[in-house]
Design a protein around this motif. Structure first.
Motif, mmCIF file in Angstrom:
data_model
loop_
_atom_site.group_PDB
_atom_site.id
_atom_site.type_symbol
_atom_site.label_atom_id
_atom_site.label_comp_id
_atom_site.label_asym_id
_atom_site.label_seq_id
_atom_site.Cartn_x
_atom_site.Cartn_y
_atom_site.Cartn_z
ATOM 1 N N ILE A 21 -19.935 -12.479 19.814
ATOM 2 C CA ILE A 21 -21.260 -12.341 20.418
ATOM 3 C C ILE A 21 -21.513 -13.448 21.442
ATOM 4 N N THR A 22 -21.096 -14.663 21.136
ATOM 5 C CA THR A 22 -21.465 -15.796 21.982
ATOM 6 C C THR A 22 -20.521 -16.032 23.148
ATOM 7 N N VAL A 23 -19.228 -15.915 22.939
ATOM 8 C CA VAL A 23 -18.288 -16.303 23.997
ATOM 9 C C VAL A 23 -18.392 -15.408 25.231
ATOM 10 N N PRO A 24 -18.362 -14.077 25.114
ATOM 11 C CA PRO A 24 -18.455 -13.282 26.348
ATOM 12 C C PRO A 24 -19.793 -13.435 27.075
ATOM 13 N N SER A 25 -20.864 -13.545 26.330
ATOM 14 C CA SER A 25 -22.172 -13.569 26.977
ATOM 15 C C SER A 25 -22.590 -14.956 27.450
ATOM 16 N N ILE A 26 -22.145 -15.986 26.797
ATOM 17 C CA ILE A 26 -22.631 -17.323 27.124
ATOM 18 C C ILE A 26 -21.590 -18.145 27.870
ATOM 19 N N VAL A 27 -20.467 -18.363 27.260
ATOM 20 C CA VAL A 27 -19.497 -19.318 27.790
ATOM 21 C C VAL A 27 -18.853 -18.811 29.077
#
Length: 83
Positions: A21-27
Motif C-alpha cells: 500500500i505504501t511503497v507504490p503510492s508514497i515512496v
C-alpha cells in the motif's frame, strides 16, 4: 507517518501487506515532480534552481522512508523486539 498508520489500519481491515500500500503510492510517486523539475532546470542551465529542486527531492526521499519506519514502530509490536 500518516500514510504508514493508515496502511496499518487497511492491513488489519483488508489483509493487504503494508508495503504493497505504501511503497507504490508514497515512496515512488511523491518525489517524481521534484526530480523532474530538477532535471528540467538542469537542461535549461538554471543550475541554482535545479540544485534547489534536487535538494528538496533528496530530503523527501530520505524523509518518506523514515516516516514509514516510525509508523511501523508505533503500530507493529513484533517489529520492536528481536526474534
Amino acid at each position: 507517518m500518516v500514510a504508514g498508520i493508515m496502511a496499518s489500519l487497511l492491513k488489519k481491515r483488508l489483509g493487504y501487506p503494508r508495503i504493497s500500500i505504501t511503497v507504490p503510492s508514497i515512496v515512488i510517486m511523491v518525489p517524481g515532480l521534484y526530480l523532474y523539475r530538477a532535471v528540467y532546470n538542469l537542461g535549461t542551465m538554471s543550475l541554482s534552481v535545479s540544485a534547489s529542486w534536487f535538494a528538496s527531492a533528496m530530503l523527501i526521499i530520505v524523509a518518506l522512508p523514515l516516516g514509514l519506519i516510525f509508523a511501523r514502530i508505533l503500530t507493529d509490536r513484533s517489529f520492536r523486539y528481536c526474534t
